[in-house]
Design a protein around this motif. Structure first.
Motif, PDB file in Angstrom:
ATOM      1  N   SER A 183     -29.878  78.649  44.249  1.00  0.00           N
ATOM      2  CA  SER A 183     -30.149  79.583  43.164  1.00  0.00           C
ATOM      3  C   SER A 183     -28.848  80.106  42.545  1.00  0.00           C
ATOM      4  O   SER A 183     -28.718  80.198  41.324  1.00  0.00           O
ATOM      5  CB  SER A 183     -30.996  80.740  43.690  1.00  0.00           C
ATOM      6  N   ASP A 184     -27.879  80.417  43.390  1.00  0.00           N
ATOM      7  CA  ASP A 184     -26.573  80.869  42.891  1.00  0.00           C
ATOM      8  C   ASP A 184     -25.899  79.776  42.054  1.00  0.00           C
ATOM      9  O   ASP A 184     -25.343  80.060  40.989  1.00  0.00           O
ATOM     10  CB  ASP A 184     -25.651  81.268  44.047  1.00  0.00           C
ATOM     11  N   TYR A 185     -25.948  78.545  42.555  1.00  0.00           N
ATOM     12  CA  TYR A 185     -25.373  77.428  41.790  1.00  0.00           C
ATOM     13  C   TYR A 185     -26.124  77.223  40.475  1.00  0.00           C
ATOM     14  O   TYR A 185     -25.522  76.900  39.455  1.00  0.00           O
ATOM     15  CB  TYR A 185     -25.367  76.134  42.606  1.00  0.00           C
ATOM     16  N   TYR A 186     -27.424  77.412  40.493  1.00  0.00           N
ATOM     17  CA  TYR A 186     -28.236  77.265  39.282  1.00  0.00           C
ATOM     18  C   TYR A 186     -27.762  78.257  38.216  1.00  0.00           C
ATOM     19  O   TYR A 186     -27.526  77.888  37.067  1.00  0.00           O
ATOM     20  CB  TYR A 186     -29.715  77.484  39.606  1.00  0.00           C
ATOM     21  N   LYS A 200     -24.901  79.878  38.118  1.00  0.00           N
ATOM     22  CA  LYS A 200     -23.515  79.557  37.737  1.00  0.00           C
ATOM     23  C   LYS A 200     -23.477  78.367  36.780  1.00  0.00           C
ATOM     24  O   LYS A 200     -22.716  78.368  35.809  1.00  0.00           O
ATOM     25  CB  LYS A 200     -22.672  79.271  38.980  1.00  0.00           C
ATOM     26  N   ASP A 201     -24.289  77.348  37.038  1.00  0.00           N
ATOM     27  CA  ASP A 201     -24.324  76.181  36.167  1.00  0.00           C
ATOM     28  C   ASP A 201     -24.791  76.564  34.768  1.00  0.00           C
ATOM     29  O   ASP A 201     -24.282  76.055  33.775  1.00  0.00           O
ATOM     30  CB  ASP A 201     -25.237  75.099  36.764  1.00  0.00           C
ATOM     31  N   ARG A 202     -25.755  77.481  34.695  1.00  0.00           N
ATOM     32  CA  ARG A 202     -26.277  77.895  33.385  1.00  0.00           C
ATOM     33  C   ARG A 202     -25.312  78.816  32.643  1.00  0.00           C
ATOM     34  O   ARG A 202     -25.289  78.822  31.421  1.00  0.00           O
ATOM     35  CB  ARG A 202     -27.632  78.602  33.537  1.00  0.00           C
ATOM     36  N   THR A 203     -24.531  79.610  33.366  1.00  0.00           N
ATOM     37  CA  THR A 203     -23.644  80.571  32.707  1.00  0.00           C
ATOM     38  C   THR A 203     -22.239  80.025  32.464  1.00  0.00           C
ATOM     39  O   THR A 203     -21.662  80.258  31.416  1.00  0.00           O
ATOM     40  CB  THR A 203     -23.551  81.888  33.507  1.00  0.00           C
ATOM     41  N   GLU A 204     -21.702  79.291  33.458  1.00  0.00           N
ATOM     42  CA  GLU A 204     -20.326  78.800  33.356  1.00  0.00           C
ATOM     43  C   GLU A 204     -20.231  77.279  33.316  1.00  0.00           C
ATOM     44  O   GLU A 204     -19.242  76.736  32.840  1.00  0.00           O
ATOM     45  CB  GLU A 204     -19.500  79.283  34.561  1.00  0.00           C
TER      46      GLU A 204
END
Length: 182
Positions: A166-169, A171-175
């Motif tokens: 979920s954290d990677y998700y 991060k992937d969407r924001t950065e």
């Protein structure tokens, strides 16, 4: 609605679990907006405008559930797509050598996933299997039912793993995540 907005920003997994709960809530009220409005929304200390916004949100979800044939079971397409996005990201993270902690956590959880799939729906992808387990335990807790130490241990590991995803998700969407050396 307000909870969903906040959860979507901070944890896609918590957001999905919440939305599954909302789907079940709608079903519990017989897919009736008037019942949801009078028996649920009116209980909140919201302004009339906020209550109208909530009623509109629930009304839209009810309409989607009706149109998608999800009145009695299943998840809305918008939620299924998010789950697929999580599964796709999971596959990309495992394929990359840049995320060793994620891969390590996956291998810690894999025996639990295998066990859950053997007991349940073998057609589900690994991420949906994990999310189903989390949702199932959440429902057991709401019903104040006993949870075995083995299940608690598995859920603790699955929670850590899905939390990482979920954290990677987010991060992937924001950065944007980099999966290869550039």
């Amino acid at each position: 609605m307000y909870i969903a907005k906040e959860l979507r920003k901070k944890s896609i997994a918590e957001y999905l679990l919440y939305m599954w709960q909302v789907e079940d809530l709608i079903r519990a009220y017989g897919n009736s907006l008037s019942r949801i409005r009078h028996e649920y929304i009116d209980k909140f200390q919201y302004t009339d405008e906020q209550k109208e916004e909530m009623a509109d949100w629930y009304g839209n979800l009810i309409r989607m559930m009706n149109e998608e044939g999800k009145r009695e079971k299943g998840h809305l397409n918008i939620n299924t797509i998010l789950l697929k996005d999580m599964a796709d990201l999971h596959a990309m993270l495992l394929e990359s050598t840049k995320f060793p902690f994620y891969t390590s956590e996956y291998y810690k959880v894999l025996p639990f996933i295998v066990e859950l799939r053997n007991k349940g729906d073998k057609e589900l992808n690994e991420i949906e299997t994990c999310m189903d387990a989390l949702y199932g335990v959440m429902l057991l807790r709401l019903q104040k039912k006993a949870i075995t130490p083995e299940t608690s241990n598995a859920i603790k590991e699955i929670t850590t793993f899905i939390g990482m995803l979920s954290d990677y998700y987010i991060k992937d969407r924001t950065e944007g995540l980099k999966f290869e050396d550039d």
